[in-house]
Design a protein around this motif. Structure first.
Motif, PDB file in Angstrom:
ATOM      1  N   LYS A   1      32.106  35.993  35.841  1.00  0.00           N
ATOM      2  CA  LYS A   1      32.314  36.126  34.406  1.00  0.00           C
ATOM      3  C   LYS A   1      30.925  36.116  33.789  1.00  0.00           C
ATOM      4  O   LYS A   1      30.195  35.134  33.917  1.00  0.00           O
ATOM      5  CB  LYS A   1      33.129  34.960  33.855  1.00  0.00           C
ATOM      6  N   ALA A   2      30.540  37.222  33.179  1.00  0.00           N
ATOM      7  CA  ALA A   2      29.234  37.301  32.533  1.00  0.00           C
ATOM      8  C   ALA A   2      29.302  36.554  31.201  1.00  0.00           C
ATOM      9  O   ALA A   2      30.281  36.683  30.458  1.00  0.00           O
ATOM     10  CB  ALA A   2      28.838  38.751  32.308  1.00  0.00           C
ATOM     11  N   VAL A   3      28.250  35.767  30.930  1.00  0.00           N
ATOM     12  CA  VAL A   3      28.170  35.018  29.681  1.00  0.00           C
ATOM     13  C   VAL A   3      26.854  35.406  29.001  1.00  0.00           C
ATOM     14  O   VAL A   3      25.841  34.719  29.120  1.00  0.00           O
ATOM     15  CB  VAL A   3      28.237  33.492  29.922  1.00  0.00           C
TER      16      VAL A   3
ATOM     17  N   ALA B   1      24.733  47.868  32.997  1.00  0.00           N
ATOM     18  CA  ALA B   1      24.856  48.108  34.440  1.00  0.00           C
ATOM     19  C   ALA B   1      24.900  46.781  35.201  1.00  0.00           C
ATOM     20  O   ALA B   1      25.720  46.602  36.107  1.00  0.00           O
ATOM     21  CB  ALA B   1      23.704  48.973  34.934  1.00  0.00           C
ATOM     22  N   PHE B   2      24.039  45.841  34.826  1.00  0.00           N
ATOM     23  CA  PHE B   2      24.007  44.542  35.491  1.00  0.00           C
ATOM     24  C   PHE B   2      25.295  43.768  35.231  1.00  0.00           C
ATOM     25  O   PHE B   2      25.894  43.194  36.144  1.00  0.00           O
ATOM     26  CB  PHE B   2      22.783  43.741  35.040  1.00  0.00           C
ATOM     27  N   VAL B   3      25.749  43.770  33.983  1.00  0.00           N
ATOM     28  CA  VAL B   3      26.980  43.064  33.628  1.00  0.00           C
ATOM     29  C   VAL B   3      28.172  43.668  34.377  1.00  0.00           C
ATOM     30  O   VAL B   3      29.012  42.940  34.910  1.00  0.00           O
ATOM     31  CB  VAL B   3      27.201  43.059  32.102  1.00  0.00           C
TER      32      VAL B   3
END
Length: 182
Positions: free
Chosen positions: A77-79, A66-68
């Motif tokens: 851009k999620a890492v 959910a957070f991503v």
């Protein structure tokens, strides 16, 4: 010729820990966490150029989906990283080192002194803007002393919170408003 870019490097773990331990003295409630969309907007408007926003986070076995998804929807851009040691710090250090060879500006969202060598190198480059974003009173002194680096307060400059935080900070007399205290 390509348009110049700002790279926004977010140490989510550090911001969350500083907010919880140092500012609130407890785990932040969801409504007390930064509005990450406001941070991205601040980065875009501060230097009037496109932003590539990288949000580094440590994960164990499962992705905080959910957070991503929320980060992706905002334009980050999620890492997500897994491994031993200070994996988020290592990834941000490597990213900052890789940016050294690019004509780009860099904003680091962290209080951590582990980034001093990389930020010194970036700030020492001619025609590169660099900034640190966080809470000044909890910022590593070594980060604050880097020549040529800007500082943006996460609460006061970025306006990333929906309510006022219980912070005690040094106030420049020109910014003093007695109505905040009476």
């Amino acid at each position: 010729m390509t348009e110049r870019t700002t790279y926004l490097l977010v140490d989510g773990e550090n911001i969350d820990a500083t907010l919880g331990v140092s500012v609130l003295g407890r785990r932040p409630h969801p409504e007390e966490r930064p509005r990450w969309n406001k941070l991205l907007h601040h980065a875009e408007t501060s230097w009037q150029q496109p932003v590539t926003a990288l949000f580094f986070l440590a994960v164990e076995d499962s992705l905080p989906s959910a957070f991503v998804q929320a980060l992706l929807a905002m334009g980050y851009k999620a890492v997500p990283l897994r491994g031993e040691g200070k994996i988020v710090d290592i990834a941000i250090q490597r990213t900052a080192e890789a940016l050294q060879s690019r004509e780009a500006d860099v904003m680091l969202v962290s209080h951590d002194k582990d980034f001093v060598p990389q930020m010194e190198d970036l700030a020492g480059t001619v025609d590169r803007r660099t900034a640190i974003i966080g809470f000044r009173e909890f910022m590593a002194a070594d980060l604050q002393e880097i020549p040529g680096i800007e500082f943006h307060d996460l609460e006061y400059d970025v306006a990333a919170f929906t309510s006022r935080l219980p912070r005690v900070r040094i106030i420049d007399i020109d910014e003093f408003d007695p109505l905040e205290f009476i």
